[in-house]
Design a protein around this motif. Structure first.
Motif, PDB file in Angstrom:
ATOM      1  N   SER A   1     -28.833 -51.518  20.647  1.00  9.41           N
ATOM      2  CA  SER A   1     -28.278 -52.678  19.549  1.00  9.41           C
ATOM      3  C   SER A   1     -27.504 -54.184  19.595  1.00  9.41           C
ATOM      4  O   SER A   1     -27.377 -54.627  18.905  1.00  9.41           O
ATOM      5  N   GLY A   2     -26.608 -53.681  20.894  1.00  2.27           N
ATOM      6  CA  GLY A   2     -25.524 -54.694  21.193  1.00  2.27           C
ATOM      7  C   GLY A   2     -24.745 -54.123  21.620  1.00  2.27           C
ATOM      8  O   GLY A   2     -24.251 -52.883  22.350  1.00  2.27           O
ATOM      9  N   ARG A   3     -23.651 -55.151  22.281  1.00  4.54           N
ATOM     10  CA  ARG A   3     -22.219 -54.486  22.373  1.00  4.54           C
ATOM     11  C   ARG A   3     -21.645 -53.502  22.046  1.00  4.54           C
ATOM     12  O   ARG A   3     -20.656 -52.638  22.700  1.00  4.54           O
ATOM     13  N   ALA A   4     -21.178 -53.880  21.224  1.00  4.72           N
ATOM     14  CA  ALA A   4     -20.524 -52.908  20.002  1.00  4.72           C
ATOM     15  C   ALA A   4     -21.496 -51.373  19.968  1.00  4.72           C
ATOM     16  O   ALA A   4     -20.590 -50.646  20.259  1.00  4.72           O
ATOM     17  N   GLY A   5     -22.616 -50.933  19.449  1.00  7.91           N
ATOM     18  CA  GLY A   5     -23.258 -50.253  20.111  1.00  7.91           C
ATOM     19  C   GLY A   5     -23.641 -49.429  21.454  1.00  7.91           C
ATOM     20  O   GLY A   5     -23.240 -48.204  21.089  1.00  7.91           O
ATOM     21  N   LEU A   6     -23.997 -50.626  22.150  1.00 11.49           N
ATOM     22  CA  LEU A   6     -23.555 -49.975  23.512  1.00 11.49           C
ATOM     23  C   LEU A   6     -21.430 -48.949  23.743  1.00 11.49           C
ATOM     24  O   LEU A   6     -21.958 -48.078  24.689  1.00 11.49           O
ATOM     25  N   SER A   7     -20.959 -49.921  23.568  1.00  4.96           N
ATOM     26  CA  SER A   7     -19.598 -48.929  23.505  1.00  4.96           C
ATOM     27  C   SER A   7     -19.269 -48.151  22.348  1.00  4.96           C
ATOM     28  O   SER A   7     -19.320 -46.969  23.369  1.00  4.96           O
ATOM     29  N   ALA A   8     -19.877 -47.833  21.668  1.00  2.00           N
ATOM     30  CA  ALA A   8     -20.123 -46.575  20.604  1.00  2.00           C
ATOM     31  C   ALA A   8     -20.673 -45.342  21.450  1.00  2.00           C
ATOM     32  O   ALA A   8     -20.404 -44.506  21.398  1.00  2.00           O
ATOM     33  N   ALA A   9     -21.804 -45.737  21.732  1.00  4.76           N
ATOM     34  CA  ALA A   9     -22.898 -44.913  22.456  1.00  4.76           C
ATOM     35  C   ALA A   9     -22.086 -44.420  24.016  1.00  4.76           C
ATOM     36  O   ALA A   9     -22.235 -43.427  24.357  1.00  4.76           O
ATOM     37  N   LEU A  10     -21.525 -45.311  25.187  1.00  4.68           N
ATOM     38  CA  LEU A  10     -20.742 -45.012  26.106  1.00  4.68           C
ATOM     39  C   LEU A  10     -19.599 -43.726  25.341  1.00  4.68           C
ATOM     40  O   LEU A  10     -19.086 -43.080  26.227  1.00  4.68           O
ATOM     41  N   GLY A  11     -18.916 -44.300  24.464  1.00  7.04           N
ATOM     42  CA  GLY A  11     -17.908 -43.745  24.478  1.00  7.04           C
ATOM     43  C   GLY A  11     -17.985 -42.152  23.810  1.00  7.04           C
ATOM     44  O   GLY A  11     -17.621 -40.951  24.753  1.00  7.04           O
ATOM     45  N   TRP A  12     -19.276 -41.870  23.272  1.00  2.03           N
ATOM     46  CA  TRP A  12     -19.913 -40.933  22.735  1.00  2.03           C
ATOM     47  C   TRP A  12     -20.414 -39.915  23.877  1.00  2.03           C
ATOM     48  O   TRP A  12     -19.187 -39.292  23.913  1.00  2.03           O
ATOM     49  N   ALA A  13     -20.523 -40.821  24.882  1.00  5.74           N
ATOM     50  CA  ALA A  13     -21.009 -39.804  26.183  1.00  5.74           C
ATOM     51  C   ALA A  13     -19.781 -39.553  27.203  1.00  5.74           C
ATOM     52  O   ALA A  13     -20.214 -38.664  27.569  1.00  5.74           O
ATOM     53  N   LEU A  14     -19.285 -40.236  27.358  1.00 14.05           N
ATOM     54  CA  LEU A  14     -18.161 -39.973  27.364  1.00 14.05           C
ATOM     55  C   LEU A  14     -17.205 -38.675  27.676  1.00 14.05           C
ATOM     56  O   LEU A  14     -16.781 -37.742  27.990  1.00 14.05           O
ATOM     57  N   HIS A  15     -16.751 -38.812  26.139  1.00 13.07           N
ATOM     58  CA  HIS A  15     -16.604 -37.407  25.666  1.00 13.07           C
ATOM     59  C   HIS A  15     -17.770 -36.040  25.811  1.00 13.07           C
ATOM     60  O   HIS A  15     -16.782 -35.430  26.155  1.00 13.07           O
ATOM     61  N   LEU A  16     -18.874 -36.023  25.681  1.00 14.00           N
ATOM     62  CA  LEU A  16     -19.376 -34.898  26.086  1.00 14.00           C
ATOM     63  C   LEU A  16     -19.403 -34.575  27.589  1.00 14.00           C
ATOM     64  O   LEU A  16     -19.145 -33.663  28.050  1.00 14.00           O
ATOM     65  N   SER A  17     -18.968 -35.920  28.078  1.00 16.91           N
ATOM     66  CA  SER A  17     -19.490 -35.940  29.521  1.00 16.91           C
ATOM     67  C   SER A  17     -17.516 -35.016  30.373  1.00 16.91           C
ATOM     68  O   SER A  17     -17.271 -34.231  31.283  1.00 16.91           O
ATOM     69  N   LEU A  18     -16.717 -35.042  29.457  1.00 13.76           N
ATOM     70  CA  LEU A  18     -15.075 -34.716  29.117  1.00 13.76           C
ATOM     71  C   LEU A  18     -15.111 -33.390  28.620  1.00 13.76           C
ATOM     72  O   LEU A  18     -14.915 -32.545  29.688  1.00 13.76           O
ATOM     73  N   ASP A  19     -15.938 -33.112  28.339  1.00 11.92           N
ATOM     74  CA  ASP A  19     -15.561 -31.695  27.620  1.00 11.92           C
ATOM     75  C   ASP A  19     -17.115 -30.782  28.072  1.00 11.92           C
ATOM     76  O   ASP A  19     -16.073 -29.827  28.541  1.00 11.92           O
ATOM     77  N   ALA A  20     -18.471 -31.356  29.124  1.00 14.07           N
ATOM     78  CA  ALA A  20     -18.463 -29.970  29.462  1.00 14.07           C
ATOM     79  C   ALA A  20     -17.208 -30.159  30.501  1.00 14.07           C
ATOM     80  O   ALA A  20     -17.693 -28.986  31.566  1.00 14.07           O
ATOM     81  N   LEU A  21     -17.233 -31.263  31.590  1.00  7.12           N
ATOM     82  CA  LEU A  21     -16.457 -30.933  32.582  1.00  7.12           C
ATOM     83  C   LEU A  21     -15.557 -30.444  32.247  1.00  7.12           C
ATOM     84  O   LEU A  21     -15.016 -29.436  33.243  1.00  7.12           O
TER      85      LEU A  21
END
Length: 159
Positions: free
Chosen positions: A66-86
């Motif tokens: 949807s745009g840069r803000a949406g990309l940033s929010a989606a990547l923040g969500w993915a970062l959270h999941l990655s850190l919890d899995a780690l």
């Protein structure tokens, strides 16, 4: 991983990338802001459920497109999941990483501790030391930035 460390990681990613730090932080906060209250009031029995599921890619992908803000929010969500899995892998519970596939798969013996009890359990674990290193690195970078700024002096001086 502790909530504030997720926010710190998102802020650091925002600082070193061209992504929106605000939306990275918002995206990384969402999983815990959604799941912790649901578990606390008994809607779910797990503290990693709806917000921590990679099955939310059906929401994250259109958001990212949807745009840069949406990309940033989606990547923040993915970062959270990655850190919890780690976090669960580092702490010797790799089987618990199946929380990412909730509700299709749930851990057989999930660590279902409320946030306060989790913190006490978490102290001195391998993942705890990773977080300490992350915070010390961030503090070092902040001190370096402040020191450099102080040496540069005021830029808007009128003589």
């Amino acid at each position: 991983m502790l909530f504030l460390t997720h926010l710190l990681a998102a802020a650091i990613l925002g600082r070193v990338s061209r992504l929106s730090p605000l939306w990275l932080v918002v995206g990384t906060a969402v999983p815990d802001v959604v799941d912790k209250p649901l578990a606390m009031v008994g809607v779910t029995t797990l503290y990693h459920s709806v917000g921590h599921s990679v099955l939310l890619v059906i929401v994250a992908l259109p958001l990212a497109l949807s745009g840069r803000a949406g990309l940033s929010a989606a990547l923040g969500w993915a970062l959270h999941l990655s850190l919890d899995a780690l976090h669960v892998v580092l702490n010797g519970r790799p089987g618990d990483a199946v929380f990412l596939l909730w509700p299709a798969v749930t851990p057989t013996d999930p660590l279902a501790l409320p946030p306060g009890s989790f913190f006490l359990y978490y102290l001195w674990s391998p993942s705890f030391f990773l977080e300490v290193m992350l915070w010390l690195t961030a503090a070092g970078l902040l001190i370096r930035h402040v020191t450099r700024s102080a040496r540069a002096g005021p830029r808007d001086r009128i003589d």
